[in-house]
Design a protein around this motif. Structure first.
Motif, PDB file in Angstrom:
ATOM      1  N   ALA A 739      -3.569  -7.958  -8.462  1.00  0.00           N
ATOM      2  CA  ALA A 739      -4.574  -7.886  -9.536  1.00  0.00           C
ATOM      3  C   ALA A 739      -3.945  -7.378 -10.825  1.00  0.00           C
ATOM      4  O   ALA A 739      -4.629  -7.196 -11.817  1.00  0.00           O
ATOM      5  N   GLY A 740      -2.646  -7.106 -10.785  1.00  0.00           N
ATOM      6  CA  GLY A 740      -1.948  -6.717 -12.001  1.00  0.00           C
ATOM      7  C   GLY A 740      -1.898  -5.237 -12.230  1.00  0.00           C
ATOM      8  O   GLY A 740      -1.565  -4.761 -13.316  1.00  0.00           O
ATOM      9  N   TYR A 741      -2.223  -4.452 -11.220  1.00  0.00           N
ATOM     10  CA  TYR A 741      -2.223  -3.019 -11.400  1.00  0.00           C
ATOM     11  C   TYR A 741      -0.801  -2.467 -11.352  1.00  0.00           C
ATOM     12  O   TYR A 741      -0.027  -2.807 -10.470  1.00  0.00           O
ATOM     13  N   ILE A 742      -0.481  -1.594 -12.325  1.00  0.00           N
ATOM     14  CA  ILE A 742       0.827  -0.949 -12.315  1.00  0.00           C
ATOM     15  C   ILE A 742       0.612   0.531 -12.002  1.00  0.00           C
ATOM     16  O   ILE A 742      -0.139   1.221 -12.693  1.00  0.00           O
ATOM     17  N   SER A 743       1.283   0.952 -10.962  1.00  0.00           N
ATOM     18  CA  SER A 743       1.053   2.322 -10.489  1.00  0.00           C
ATOM     19  C   SER A 743       1.442   3.358 -11.532  1.00  0.00           C
ATOM     20  O   SER A 743       2.469   3.264 -12.182  1.00  0.00           O
ATOM     21  N   ARG A 767      -6.544   7.913   0.282  1.00  0.00           N
ATOM     22  CA  ARG A 767      -6.326   6.492   0.589  1.00  0.00           C
ATOM     23  C   ARG A 767      -6.410   6.242   2.091  1.00  0.00           C
ATOM     24  O   ARG A 767      -6.929   5.223   2.529  1.00  0.00           O
ATOM     25  N   LEU A 768      -5.891   7.197   2.874  1.00  0.00           N
ATOM     26  CA  LEU A 768      -5.982   7.057   4.337  1.00  0.00           C
ATOM     27  C   LEU A 768      -7.441   6.993   4.766  1.00  0.00           C
ATOM     28  O   LEU A 768      -7.837   6.150   5.581  1.00  0.00           O
ATOM     29  N   GLN A 793      -4.800  11.424  -9.836  1.00  0.00           N
ATOM     30  CA  GLN A 793      -4.994  10.486 -10.958  1.00  0.00           C
ATOM     31  C   GLN A 793      -4.714   9.040 -10.554  1.00  0.00           C
ATOM     32  O   GLN A 793      -5.465   8.130 -10.901  1.00  0.00           O
ATOM     33  N   ASP A 794      -3.601   8.841  -9.846  1.00  0.00           N
ATOM     34  CA  ASP A 794      -3.224   7.487  -9.477  1.00  0.00           C
ATOM     35  C   ASP A 794      -4.214   6.905  -8.474  1.00  0.00           C
ATOM     36  O   ASP A 794      -4.612   5.755  -8.570  1.00  0.00           O
ATOM     37  N   CYS A 795      -4.630   7.750  -7.520  1.00  0.00           N
ATOM     38  CA  CYS A 795      -5.592   7.278  -6.529  1.00  0.00           C
ATOM     39  C   CYS A 795      -6.888   6.874  -7.220  1.00  0.00           C
ATOM     40  O   CYS A 795      -7.530   5.890  -6.847  1.00  0.00           O
ATOM     41  N   HIS A 796      -7.264   7.652  -8.229  1.00  0.00           N
ATOM     42  CA  HIS A 796      -8.488   7.358  -8.965  1.00  0.00           C
ATOM     43  C   HIS A 796      -8.405   5.948  -9.565  1.00  0.00           C
ATOM     44  O   HIS A 796      -9.345   5.153  -9.437  1.00  0.00           O
ATOM     45  N   ALA A 797      -7.266   5.661 -10.176  1.00  0.00           N
ATOM     46  CA  ALA A 797      -7.096   4.339 -10.790  1.00  0.00           C
ATOM     47  C   ALA A 797      -7.117   3.244  -9.724  1.00  0.00           C
ATOM     48  O   ALA A 797      -7.737   2.191  -9.911  1.00  0.00           O
ATOM     49  N   VAL A 798      -6.457   3.503  -8.599  1.00  0.00           N
ATOM     50  CA  VAL A 798      -6.411   2.518  -7.518  1.00  0.00           C
ATOM     51  C   VAL A 798      -7.812   2.288  -6.928  1.00  0.00           C
ATOM     52  O   VAL A 798      -8.204   1.159  -6.651  1.00  0.00           O
ATOM     53  N   PHE A 799      -8.577   3.368  -6.765  1.00  0.00           N
ATOM     54  CA  PHE A 799      -9.934   3.242  -6.210  1.00  0.00           C
ATOM     55  C   PHE A 799     -10.803   2.362  -7.104  1.00  0.00           C
ATOM     56  O   PHE A 799     -11.627   1.597  -6.624  1.00  0.00           O
ATOM     57  N   LYS A 800     -10.584   2.486  -8.417  1.00  0.00           N
ATOM     58  CA  LYS A 800     -11.350   1.644  -9.333  1.00  0.00           C
ATOM     59  C   LYS A 800     -11.045   0.167  -9.059  1.00  0.00           C
ATOM     60  O   LYS A 800     -11.949  -0.661  -8.929  1.00  0.00           O
ATOM     61  N   GLU A 801      -9.735  -0.131  -8.953  1.00  0.00           N
ATOM     62  CA  GLU A 801      -9.306  -1.511  -8.673  1.00  0.00           C
ATOM     63  C   GLU A 801      -9.906  -1.993  -7.362  1.00  0.00           C
ATOM     64  O   GLU A 801     -10.440  -3.108  -7.278  1.00  0.00           O
ATOM     65  N   ILE A 802      -9.794  -1.154  -6.342  1.00  0.00           N
ATOM     66  CA  ILE A 802     -10.241  -1.569  -5.012  1.00  0.00           C
ATOM     67  C   ILE A 802     -11.739  -1.871  -5.012  1.00  0.00           C
ATOM     68  O   ILE A 802     -12.193  -2.853  -4.428  1.00  0.00           O
ATOM     69  N   GLY A 824     -14.999  -1.721 -10.445  1.00  0.00           N
ATOM     70  CA  GLY A 824     -13.892  -1.350 -11.330  1.00  0.00           C
ATOM     71  C   GLY A 824     -14.166  -0.212 -12.292  1.00  0.00           C
ATOM     72  O   GLY A 824     -13.324   0.131 -13.116  1.00  0.00           O
ATOM     73  N   ILE A 825     -15.369   0.387 -12.191  1.00  0.00           N
ATOM     74  CA  ILE A 825     -15.687   1.478 -13.121  1.00  0.00           C
ATOM     75  C   ILE A 825     -16.037   2.738 -12.326  1.00  0.00           C
ATOM     76  O   ILE A 825     -16.681   2.663 -11.271  1.00  0.00           O
ATOM     77  N   CYS A 826     -15.614   3.900 -12.833  1.00  0.00           N
ATOM     78  CA  CYS A 826     -16.002   5.152 -12.170  1.00  0.00           C
ATOM     79  C   CYS A 826     -17.022   5.886 -13.033  1.00  0.00           C
ATOM     80  O   CYS A 826     -16.903   5.921 -14.261  1.00  0.00           O
ATOM     81  N   SER A 827     -17.997   6.496 -12.365  1.00  0.00           N
ATOM     82  CA  SER A 827     -19.081   7.200 -13.060  1.00  0.00           C
ATOM     83  C   SER A 827     -18.558   8.342 -13.926  1.00  0.00           C
ATOM     84  O   SER A 827     -19.223   8.796 -14.847  1.00  0.00           O
TER      85      SER A 827
END
Length: 832
Positions: A739-743, A767-768, A793-802, A824-827
């Motif tokens: 999806a083009g996400y860069i960690s 993530r687990l 922070q990174d997990c937050h971004a990944v969760f949005k993508e997921i 794709g959006i977090c509250s």
DNA sequence: ATAGGGTTAG
């Protein structure tokens, strides 16, 4: 030597014969001189040689004298002599003897005598019933009454007053009402003694109207009758009637006594009128009734509850301090007011004054131990309690359990509990609250279900702490189960329980259910509004929080300090800077609430998150009090989001100045340096952490699947489904990358190459848990995860993508708040 | 001659 000789010389002279001679000369009242039989007992064997025959009357006089003097030994000796000499004791005399043993608390002796008596009359029955009542052998007392009735003895006023008192003590007012019928039939209703006892029976069961009828029917009302009615009103929430009746009593020319004053002060207390209490206090001083422990006790009560505890202390200081009840009362009030030092010092003074503590004093001082988490002192008092044999007293046991639980020693608390033959609801509650407060949600819930199975009645406390336990582990399933249990009880409309339900649903991530409970409530208190507002704030539903706040004001509910914590954090979550500032100012201007550290921290967060870092700093500079860790950490968080390393390190310095062990700050700081790729600084932070022995708490997340909690630590491979989980993670990784996400691998603290970092973030506990949820939960259902620390922070971004890729709602509760991911959006709007 | 009524703290 001489003294001894003189005394034995006197002994040889028969004094009683002298007295007999003197009586007619100085006309002393008949009962004021020592009876012959008493002297005989004192003189012992000397008179045995002299045949002394006494009639029943002489013995009766002797027994009565022993009763009056409280001379146990003498009484027994006289009785012994009568048996030895074979003198006859008639029924009258035996009744006095019955009473004597009763008064000396040897009721068994009374019972034995009663059984051996050749005949008994109604007086014998009444005497023994009273004795049995006094020592708590209520069943035997009531059986004896039945026997009296069956054997056809006369029923007079004495019988009635005695049996009415028994009915109150047995808490069987119905029994008393039955007796009322016989009383009316025999025309004893108007007797002042019977009337007063009857009044008490009705008062006890809350039948004020019937009590008043009895009172009105009493002929020749004395002070006891008036006081009885006043106290009936005072006890049954009719304080105004009590005061009105009192003025009626004054009008007929009667003066209040200590009993009347006690009831009146109680009435003043139920009107929470300290002023009236003070007037009555003044009158009590004038009449010296303050020396009465009961008057004193009720004064202490009203001052401590509705006035100043120091006024209560002054009353206490002004009376002779030999009443354990007053001491215990003072200690209890200090303990409840959290004035632990005062409570302890009083307890020590009490011990010093050789006043033996009772179960009340011990439970109060144990409450102090719980308040101050004084485990050692608690242990000492525990052994003291055991020594005094009070370790089976209900309140003491629960207080002990509470001390151990509050001090974190739940095993000790549990051990006491398991030794109880029948743990009652309070002991269960103490244990459940203990586990909950120590954060052991699962254990607390296990106990709750055990309590349920054991069919122990559950109270408000039980349900609210069980719901709190659900909130800790975020088990919405169990919260629902408990909710359905509650709805079957009469606590379903209870405000406290409903408030707990709101809080629990909100903390389990289910804000809609929380609102449903809120809407279904018949009445809301301040806590209901606060809980709902704070719930919305934690879920970033700032507008809902604010609209509820306005509704609250429309309902004329006055907000308190907690309300504003909710309101301000709602503003900060949705970035309403201007509104937030207005609310903050209105706090002190409109509602006279002084801002606390929490409010300041909310404001700093509000300004900082919106990027107004300098304003936030200025705000801190203008604070009238010294900012604490919370405030600096709020600004540090904002610096991290806005990558302001300079200000951030200043904040970190401030925090570590106050608390060098604050691990969160180290973590935030390394994140901040890592985001600027200054690895040497990261290394310095890590070194400093090691030097100070600060360790990062391991990240841990959990998820509930069919009422079962599964928890995961970072890099955790211990779960039985670990292979499946890793396959799922691999799949997610590919999907997210495609999806083009860069960690954003900055968040990893180590100075290693990006490839390794990326592998490390893919085993973060959240993530687990997410992968496991995706495997186990019904497709399309919402996934709810709890984390013990801040969301990475990174997990937050990944969760949005997921959330976008798999088109499912994901909720994560971290240590601060909720994150709802959808498409794709977090509250949280990426500020947290 | 013997027996009786009302009041304080979790």
């Amino acid at each position: 030597m001489i003294k001894h000789f003189q005394s034995s010389a006197t002994k040889t002279w028969p004094i009683h014969s002298l007295i007999r001679q003197t009586v007619p000369l100085v006309s002393v009242p008949r009962w004021s001189y020592q009876s012959e039989a008493v002297l005989l007992a004192d003189e012992g064997d000397i008179y045995v040689s002299r045949p002394a025959k006494f009639d029943s009357y002489a013995y009766a006089r002797a027994f009565q004298e022993c009763i009056n003097q409280g001379n146990h030994v003498r009484g027994k000796a006289v009785h012994g002599h009568s048996l030895k000499s074979g003198d006859c004791l008639d029924l009258f005399c035996l009744n006095i003897l019955l009473n004597m043993y009763a008064k000396f608390d040897v009721v068994d002796e009374s019972c034995k005598l009663f059984a051996e008596m050749p005949t008994r009359n109604m007086v014998s029955f009444v005497t023994l019933i009273q004795a049995l009542t006094k020592c708590g052998r209520l069943l035997e007392a009531s059986q004896l009454f039945r026997r009296l009735h069956k054997e056809g003895h006369e029923l007079n006023q004495f019988v009635f007053t005695t049996v009415l008192k028994l009915s109150v003590i047995m808490e069987l007012p119905e029994f008393g009402w039955c007796v009322h019928a016989s009383i009316s039939k025999l025309g004893h209703e108007s007797n002042a003694y019977v009337g007063a006892a009857l009044l008490d029976t009705y008062s006890f069961s809350g039948h004020v109207f019937d009590a008043k009828k009895v009172f009105d029917g009493i002929v020749g009302k004395d002070i006891v009758a008036w006081t009885g009615m006043i106290s009936c009103y005072a006890d049954n929430a009719c304080a105004e009637d009590a005061l009105q009746l009192y003025s009626g009593m004054i009008m007929v020319g009667l003066k209040p006594n200590n009993f009347t004053l006690t009831s009146l002060i109680k009435a003043a207390a139920s009107l929470s009128s300290v002023a009236l209490g003070k007037t009555l206090h003044g009158y009590s001083i004038k009449t010296s009734y303050t020396l009465d422990p009961y008057v004193c006790g009720s004064l202490l009560d009203i001052y401590a509850k509705y006035g100043d505890i120091e006024d209560a202390r002054a009353v206490f200081e002004a009376v002779p301090q030999n009443d354990v009840i007053l001491w215990s009362f003072m200690i209890a009030r200090y303990a409840q007011a959290d004035q632990n030092e005062e409570a302890l010092s009083l307890f020590r003074q009490m011990m010093h004054a050789s006043i033996e503590p009772n179960e009340y004093s011990f439970s109060s001082v144990l409450q102090v131990c719980a308040n101050i988490r004084g485990l050692n002192m608690g242990r000492q008092i525990h052994s003291h309690v055991v020594k005094m044999g009070l370790d089976s007293e209900f309140f003491v046991v629960n207080a002990l359990m509470n001390v151990y639980a509050k001090c974190g020693n739940l095993e000790a608390s549990m051990e006491i509990f398991s030794c109880l033959s029948n743990g009652n609801d309070v002991s269960w509650n103490t244990l459940i609250v203990g586990y909950t407060q120590q954060g052991f949600g699962e254990d607390a819930l296990r106990l709750f279900y055990q309590m349920h199975i054991a069919q122990v009645p559950k109270t408000q406390v039980t349900y609210s702490s069980a719901l709190q336990a659900c909130a800790i582990i975020a088990s919405v399933e169990q919260a629902r189960q408990i909710h359905s249990l509650i709805s079957k009880t009469n606590l379903s409309d209870d405000v406290v329980v409903s408030n707990s339900l709101i809080d629990s649903y909100a903390k389990c991530g289910n804000i809609k259910d929380a609102r449903k409970v809120f809407d279904a409530m018949i009445e809301h208190d301040l806590i209901s509004w606060n809980t709902m507002i704070c719930g919305y704030a934690a879920h970033s539903l700032g507008n809902d929080a604010l609209s509820l706040f306005h509704q609250m004001k429309e309902h004329n509910i006055k907000p308190n300090s907690v309300t504003f914590v909710g309101v301000l954090s709602a503003c900060s979550n949705v970035g309403l800077v201007h509104h937030g500032l207005n609310y903050f100012n209105s706090m002190s201007e409109e509602y006279c609430i002084n801002p606390s550290m929490e409010h300041y921290a909310c404001m700093v967060r509000l300004l900082g998150r919106s990027g107004l870092l300098n304003d936030a700093m200025e705000f801190i500079d203008q604070m009238p009090v010294e900012p604490n860790v919370m405030v600096w950490r709020a600004l540090l968080g904002a610096c991290l989001v806005h990558k302001n390393i300079h200000l951030g390190s200043l904040c970190a310095e401030k925090v570590l100045e106050i608390d060098p062990q604050d691990e969160t700050t180290y973590v935030l700081m390394s994140n901040l340096y890592a985001s600027g790729r200054s690895w040497e600084h990261v290394a310095l932070v890590r070194k400093s952490m090691r030097a100070k022995g600060v360790k990062k708490e391991p990240g841990c997340s959990w998820i509930e699947i069919q009422s079962e909690i599964h928890s995961f630590c970072m890099g955790d491979n211990s779960h039985p489904d670990t292979r499946l989980i890793h396959a799922m993670l691999e799949w997610l990784n590919v999907k997210v990358n495609r999806a083009g996400y860069i960690s954003n691998v900055n968040v990893v603290l180590h100075d290693i190459d990006d490839d390794q970092k990326e592998r490390l973030v893919w085993v973060h506990s959240e993530r687990l848990a997410l992968a496991f949820g995706l495997i186990k939960l019904r497709p399309g259902s919402r996934i709810c995860i709890i984390k013990n620390l801040r969301f990475c922070q990174d997990c937050h971004a990944v969760f949005k993508e997921i959330s976008k890729i798999i088109q499912r709602q994901i909720t994560v509760r971290d240590i601060n708040r909720f994150h709802h991911f959808e498409d794709g959006i977090c509250s949280c709007g990426d500020y947290w």
